[in-house]
Design a protein around this motif. Structure first.
Motif, PDB file in Angstrom:
ATOM      1  N   THR A  29       0.832  -1.205   0.000  1.00  0.00           N
ATOM      2  CA  THR A  29       0.000   0.000   0.000  1.00  0.00           C
ATOM      3  C   THR A  29       0.862   1.249   0.000  1.00  0.00           C
ATOM      4  O   THR A  29       1.937   1.258   0.589  1.00  0.00           O
ATOM      5  CB  THR A  29      -0.859   0.046   1.280  1.00  0.00           C
ATOM      6  OG1 THR A  29      -1.515  -1.199   1.422  1.00  0.00           O
ATOM      7  CG2 THR A  29      -1.862   1.178   1.254  1.00  0.00           C
ATOM      8  N   ARG A 180       5.680   3.797  -6.602  1.00  0.00           N
ATOM      9  CA  ARG A 180       4.686   2.824  -7.081  1.00  0.00           C
ATOM     10  C   ARG A 180       5.356   1.487  -7.375  1.00  0.00           C
ATOM     11  O   ARG A 180       4.829   0.430  -7.072  1.00  0.00           O
ATOM     12  CB  ARG A 180       4.009   3.350  -8.347  1.00  0.00           C
ATOM     13  CG  ARG A 180       3.038   4.478  -8.056  1.00  0.00           C
ATOM     14  CD  ARG A 180       2.135   4.747  -9.249  1.00  0.00           C
ATOM     15  NE  ARG A 180       1.463   6.014  -9.050  1.00  0.00           N
ATOM     16  CZ  ARG A 180       1.847   7.158  -9.617  1.00  0.00           C
ATOM     17  NH1 ARG A 180       2.883   7.166 -10.440  1.00  0.00           N
ATOM     18  NH2 ARG A 180       1.208   8.278  -9.363  1.00  0.00           N
ATOM     19  N   THR A 204      -2.827   4.939  -2.328  1.00  0.00           N
ATOM     20  CA  THR A 204      -3.881   3.963  -2.590  1.00  0.00           C
ATOM     21  C   THR A 204      -4.818   3.839  -1.401  1.00  0.00           C
ATOM     22  O   THR A 204      -5.797   3.099  -1.450  1.00  0.00           O
ATOM     23  CB  THR A 204      -3.276   2.594  -2.930  1.00  0.00           C
ATOM     24  OG1 THR A 204      -2.396   2.211  -1.876  1.00  0.00           O
ATOM     25  CG2 THR A 204      -2.495   2.648  -4.226  1.00  0.00           C
ATOM     26  N   ARG A 205      -4.505   4.488  -0.317  1.00  0.00           N
ATOM     27  CA  ARG A 205      -5.380   4.588   0.858  1.00  0.00           C
ATOM     28  C   ARG A 205      -5.023   5.882   1.563  1.00  0.00           C
ATOM     29  O   ARG A 205      -3.899   6.339   1.458  1.00  0.00           O
ATOM     30  CB  ARG A 205      -5.098   3.470   1.864  1.00  0.00           C
ATOM     31  CG  ARG A 205      -5.539   2.104   1.495  1.00  0.00           C
ATOM     32  CD  ARG A 205      -4.950   1.162   2.518  1.00  0.00           C
ATOM     33  NE  ARG A 205      -5.722   1.193   3.745  1.00  0.00           N
ATOM     34  CZ  ARG A 205      -6.701   0.340   3.990  1.00  0.00           C
ATOM     35  NH1 ARG A 205      -7.002  -0.585   3.121  1.00  0.00           N
ATOM     36  NH2 ARG A 205      -7.381   0.410   5.107  1.00  0.00           N
TER      37      ARG A 205
END
Ligand SMILES: Nc1ncnc2c1ncn2[C@@H]1O[C@H](COP(=O)(O)OP(=O)(O)OP(=O)(O)O)[C@@H](O)[C@H]1O
Ligand SMILES: [Mg+2]
Lengths: 522, 332
Positions: A29, A180, A204-205
Motif C-alpha cells: 500500500t 509505485r 492507494t489509501r
C-alpha cells in the motif's frame, strides 16, 4: 509488509499527540497520512520508526508483534524513515552521510556507495553533488538525499514525512513512479503530506488524523473536499488572487553577482517595488537561496550593487541590512531560524530589539501570547520550540518577523503548513504588502508561486530568467519553463522562445524588471 | 649548534612531546564523541604519581603503565557517568575532578617524593636507526614514543576511514540523527570517553617514568600541561594528525626557549619560559582566521584566481568543532 498499529498512545504533558490510534496498512500500500498541523502525524511515524516510544499500544509487522525500542530495532525490521526536518550531518560530506548507519565491513566502500546512489539519483532525475558538504545543500536537496539513502538501504517499510519540499514537478513524477514500483514489490509506504494533489495522485489509501485520533479513512477515488472536511471539520476555500498595487522602488539589484559553493549568480538586474511579491522558481539549489541570502547581507556580493530604498548597501553586514528593514526567514528552521532549547517567549524577547539591559519577562509573555494567537500556533509561551510540530515551528518562525520590516525574504515560507494555514499565512503576508512591504520568496509549489506572486523569476544553475507576469502564466507553462530550462540549459532562451502576444502583455502595473526587455514581445 | 646536536635535539622534542601527543589524541576521541573531559590536568598528575608508585613498589614498568591507563579510564568513567547517565554539566564535573585529582596526587604521592624509580629505556630499531638524520629522530626512541607515532596514524585512520569512526563523528556531531540511524549513542560516548581517559592516563607514566622521571610533588612540573592538552585539541580541529602537530609545535617552542636562552641575553628567562603559551594562542587565532566575517568580505573583493586559492587554504585550516560537544543527549 503489513503494518498494524494498535491503540497507540503518546502524551506530552497535557498534550495527547496520539490518543489511541489503530491503523492497519496492508502490504503493497501507499498509505497517505493527512491531518492539520499538530494532529500527531509525525509522532505516530516516529513511534513506528522506533525514534520515540509510545506510552501504550502495540505494533505488529506481518502479524508478528514487534518491539521498537530504538531506531536500530526498526532498521533491523526494515523500517526506514525520512524525517520532516532532515536528520543528517551538515558539516560532513554527502558520502559520509550516506554511510553513517549503513551496514557493512570495517572499512566502508565509499566508491561503491557513491556509484550506487548516483545511479539511483539518475534514475529519479535528481541531481545532487555527491562530493559536496551536506551543509551546502538546500533543505529540499537534503531531503532528496535522505530519500536516496533509504532507497539505497532497501527499506521494506518507507516512512516519508513531507518529503517533497523543493522537488520539481518532473522529479516528483519520477519519485512517484519509483514509489509505485516499490509498492508493487510488496513494500509498504507511508506518505505524510499537506499537498492534497500529491496524496490524491499517489496514495492507494488515506488516513486522516485530528487531535491525536484517527478520524477517517478513504479509498480512491478521493474527494478532496471530503478529506479537507475530515481534517479541519469545516470547509476551506482559498481566497481571491491578491492584486499588486506597487509603490516606489524598494530594492534594486544592479548587475549583481554572488557565489556560494558551486552556484554562481551573475549580472542580475532587478527592481522590486513596495507592495510587490516576487516568486523564485526553479529546481532546488539553482541559486534561489543564494539570491535571498545575498539580499539579506548574509553572503558577500562579488559584482554589482544592492540598493535598498535608494541607499547603497553593497558590502554591508547582515545587521545593517536588518536595521534597514530586511527580514530573512531561512528554510532550515531548527538550524538557522529557531534556537532549540529556548521557549517561544524567549524567542520573541530575543528578536524584539528593545533598548534596556534587563529583560521584561512579563512583556515577553504577552508578546508571545499575542503572536501565538495571531499566528495560530499550537503551543504555549513556555513551550521549547523543538517540541512544536513541524508546521507550528514554521508558524513560530514567521511570527518572529517583526512588523515594520520593509523587505521580507522567505525561503519556502509555507513548508509543512497545512492547507488552511497556507491560506491564512498568505493573507497575513499580503496584508503587510498592502502596507508597502515587499516579499521575495522561494517555493517549489507552482500553484503557490502563481497564486501569490506578482512576478516570477525562474532559476537554473545560477542563471535567472527574465521576470514572468504571474497573473497570465499557467501552471503548465511555468512547469515547462523550469523543466525546459533544465533541458536546454538556458532559461533565458526558453523564456524568449515563447510565442509573443499570447495574452501576456507587458504589465503596465509597473511591476517589471529594470533594464530587461519585455520578454513577451522579444 | 652543529647538525648532530640539532638532530639529537629534535629527537628529544619528539620524545618530550610524546605524552602530549598521546593525551591530546585521547581527549580528541572523547570530544569527537561529544564529551569534554576537563579532568585531563588532574588525571595526568594522578596517573603520573600512581604509576610511579606502582613502578617503585613492583619494579615493573608494564604494571606501572597499566596502572596509569586504569587511573585515567576510571576518572573518565566518572565524567561519563555524571554527564551521560546523570546528565550533569560536563564542565562542572571535569573541573571539580581535575582539582580533586591534583590534590589527591600531591597528598598520596608525598611518601614517595624524590624516590628513585625505574625509567623507560631507549630501544633503537635495528637497520632503521642507521638512516641518516631520520634514524636518530624516529628510530632511536623508547617504546612509548614509538607508540605515540603509531597512535597518530591509527587514530586518524580509525576516525576518518572506518565505519565505527564514522559513527563516532556522527554521535559527536548530531546525536539525535546518529540515533535515528541506529547508533547506540550513550554506549558510543561511554566507550570513547573511557578509551580517551585511558590514553590521557598513559601520559602520566610517560612523564614520571621517562620525560620528567620521578615524582617531586608540586614541583614535578606537570601542573598546567593538561590545560595545554585541551587547547591543542581545539587548535588541532579534533583531527589526530593536526592535534599531534600542535603537540610537537608546543614541544618545539619549549625546547627553543631553552636552547635560545644563552643567545638572547636581553630577554629575561621568565619571558622565554612562558613564551610558548601565548605563541600557541596566536597560532590558534591565525588558524581560525577564516571564521571571521570580515575575512570573507575582504576575500570577496579579490580577483577570482587568488580568491579561490586563499579561500581553499582558509577552508583547509578552518576549525569546525563537533556540534554537540558538551551537549547531553536525551533519548525519548
Ligand atoms: N517532544 C515533544 N514535547 C512536547 N510536545 C510535543 C513533542 N513532540 C510533539 N509534541 C506535540 O504533539 C502534537 C503533535 O505533534 P506532531 O509533530 O505529531 O504533529 P504533526 O501532525 O506532525 O504536525 P505538522 O503537520 O505540523 O508536522 C503537537 O501539539 C506538538 O506540539
Ligand atoms: Mg509533522
Amino acid at each position: 509488509m503489513e503494518i498494524r498499529l494498535i491503540d497507540i498512545r503518546k502524551h506530552f504533558g497535557p498534550v495527547k499527540a496520539n490518543d489511541g490510534i489503530t491503523l492497519t496498512v496492508p502490504a503493497g500500500t501507499i498509505q497517505g497520512i493527512l491531518g492539520e498541523n499538530g494532529a500527531g502525524k509525525s509522532t505516530l511515524m516516529k513511534i513506528l520508526s522506533g525514534y520515540q516510544h509510545a506510552d501504550a499500544g502495540r505494533i505488529e509487522l506481518d502479524g508478528r508483534p514487534v518491539h521498537m525500542r530504538s531506531p536500530a530495532d526498526a532498521i533491523r525490521h526494515g523500517v526506514g524513515m525520512l524525517h520532516q526536518d532532515p536528520l543528517d550531518f551538515p558539516p560532513m560530506r554527502v558520502v559520509d552521510n550516506l554511510l553513517i548507519g549503513a551496514p557493512g565491513r570495517l572499512i566502508p566502500q565509499r566508491r561503491e556507495a557513491v556509484s550506487a546512489v548516483a545511479g539511483l539519483a539518475g534514475s529519479l532525475g535528481l541531481s545532487i553533488d555527491l562530493k559536496a558538504e551536506v551543509g551546502s545543500l538546500t533543505v529540499g536537496e537534503r531531503q532528496q538525499l535522505e530519500l536516496l539513502r533509504l532507497l539505497w538501504l532497501g527499506a521494506r517499510v518507507l516512512i516519508l514525512d513531507e518529503p517533497t519540499t523543493g522537488i520539481s514537478a518532473r522529479q516528483r513524477q519520477e519519485l512517484f513512479d519509483t514509489l509505485r514500483r516499490l509498492a508493487a514489490q510488496g513494500k509498504t509506504i507511508l506518505f505524510v503530506s499537506h499537498k492534497l494533489e500529491e496524496v490524491e495522485e499517489l496514495c492507494t489509501r488515506v488516513a486522516v488524523l485530528r487531535q491525536g485520533r484517527l478520524v477517517g479513512e478513504a479509498l480512491p477515488p478521493f474527494r478532496v473536499e471530503r478529506l479537507v472536511g475530515m481534517m479541519f471539520e469545516r470547509e476551506v476555500t482559498p481566497g481571491e488572487r491578491f492584486a499588486c498595487t506597487p509603490g516606489k522602488t524598494l530594492l534594486r539589484l544592479a548587475g549583481l553577482g554572488a557565489e556560494h559553493g558551486r552556484i554562481r549568480l551573475e549580472g542580475l538586474d532587478l527592481e522590486v517595488k513596495a507592495g510587490e511579491t516576487i516568486g523564485l522558481a526553479g529546481m532546488e539549489g539553482s541559486g534561489q537561496s543564494l539570491l535571498l541570502q545575498t539580499c539579506a547581507g548574509l553572503r558577500p556580493v562579488t559584482h554589482g550593487r544592492i540598493y535598498l530604498d535608494g541607499a547603497d548597501l553593497t558590502g554591508k553586514t547582515y545587521r545593517q541590512f536588518k536595521k534597514r528593514g530586511v527580514a530573512y526567514v531561512p528554510a532550515t528552521r531548527l538550524e538557522e531560524g529557531l534556537i532549540p532549547g529556548l521557549s517561544l517567549a524567549d524567542h520573541f524577547l530575543l528578536t524584539e530589539n528593545k533598548p534596556g539591559f534587563f529583560i521584561n519577562r512579563e512583556r515577553g509573555r504577552r508578546t508571545a501570547e499575542e503572536r501565538i494567537a495571531r499566528f495560530n500556533i499550537k503551543g504555549t509561551p513556555t513551550s521549547p520550540v523543538e517540541s512544536l510540530s513541524g508546521g507550528n515551528q514554521q508558524r513560530a518562525l514567521l511570527a518572529l518577523v517583526e512588523p515594520g520590516s520593509k523587505l521580507m525574504l522567505l525561503e519556502h515560507p509555507t513548508r509543512g503548513l497545512d492547507v488552511e494555514s497556507v491560506i491564512y499565512l498568505w493573507s497575513k503576508l499580503k496584508e503587510r504588502c498592502g502596507r508597502g512591504e515587499a516579499i521575495i520568496f522561494t517555493s517549489s509549489d507552482l500553484d503557490e508561486l502563481l497564486r501569490y506572486s506578482d512576478r516570477i523569476l525562474v532559476f537554473f544553475a545560477g542563471r535567472v530568467s527574465e521576470p514572468l507576469d504571474a497573473a497570465t502564466t499557467t501552471v503548465d507553462e511555468l512547469g515547462e519553463l523550469i523543466g525546459g530550462a533544465s533541458r536546454s540549459g538556458d532559461p533565458v532562451d526558453a523564456v524568449s522562445a515563447w510565442p509573443g502576444g499570447d495574452g501576456r502583455a507587458p504589465d503596465d502595473a509597473g511591476c517589471h524588471a529594470s533594464g530587461a526587455p519585455e520578454n513577451g514581445d522579444a | 649548534m652543529d647538525g648532530a646536536t640539532l638532530v639529537i635535539g629534535l629527537a628529544g622534542v619528539l620524545t618530550a612531546a610524546a605524552p602530549l601527543v598521546v593525551a591530546t589524541i585521547g581527549e580528541t576521541f572523547a570530544e569527537r564523541a561529544g564529551v569534554i573531559n576537563l579532568s585531563v590536568n588532574g588525571t595526568i598528575l594522578l596517573s603520573a604519581m600512581g604509576s610511579f608508585v606502582v613502578a617503585v613498589s613492583t619494579g615493573s614498568l608494564v604494571l606501572a603503565f597499566i596502572a596509569g591507563a586504569l587511573i585515567g579510564a576510571l576518572v573518565a568513567l566518572i565524567v561519563a557517568f555524571g554527564s551521560i547517565t546523570l546528565r550533569q554539566s560536563q564542565v562542572a564535573i571535569g573541573f571539580v575532578l581535575t582539582l580533586f585529582c591534583r590534590d589527591l596526587s600531591y597528598f598520596l604521592g608525598n611518601p614517595f617524593m624524590g624516590e628513585k624509580g625505574p625509567m623507560l629505556s631507549v630501544h633503537p630499531i635495528p637497520l632503521l636507526e642507521d638512516i641518516p638524520v631520520l634514524g636518530t629522530m624516529f628510530f632511536k626512541q623508547d617504546v612509548m614514543t614509538y607508540f605515540s607515532f603509531v597512535l597518530i596514524a591509527g587514530a586518524w585512520w580509525w576516525i576518518f576511514r572506518t565505519r565505527p569512526g564514522l559513527v563516532l563523528r556522527a554521535v559527536g556531531e548530531r546525536p539525535e540523527a546518529a540515533f535515528a540511524r541506529g547508533a547506540r549513542v550513550k554506549l558510543v560516548r561511554y566507550a570513547y570517553t573511557t578509551l580517551g581517559g585511558a590514553l590521557v592516563g598513559l601520559a602520566g607514566p610517560m612523564y614520571s617514568l621517562s620525560v620528567k622521571a620521578g615524582w617531586k610533588g608540586t614541583i614535578s612540573g606537570l601542573d598546567g600541561l593538561g590545560w595545554i592538552v585541551l587547547a591543542i585539541v581545539i587548535f588541532g580541529a579534533w583531527n589526530p594528525v593536526r592535534v599531534a602537530l600542535g603537540a610537537y609545535l608546543f614541544g618545539l617552542l619549549q625546547w627553543l626557549s631553552v636552547v635560545l636562552q644563552p643567545h638572547l641575553q636581553g630577554i629575561p628567562s621568565q619571558v622565554l619560559q612562558v613564551a610558548p603559551f601565548p605563541l600557541m594562542i596566536l597560532t590558534l587565532l591565525f588558524v581560525n582566521i577564516g571564521n571571521a566575517e570580515w575575512v570573507e568580505r575582504v576575500l570577496a573583493a579579490l580577483p577570482e584566481r587568488p580568491r579561490k586559492a586563499v579561500a581553499r587554504a582558509i577552508r583547509a585550516l578552518r576549525v569546525v568543532q563537533p556540534r554537540s560537544l558538551g551537549v547531553p543527549f536525551e533519548q525519548d
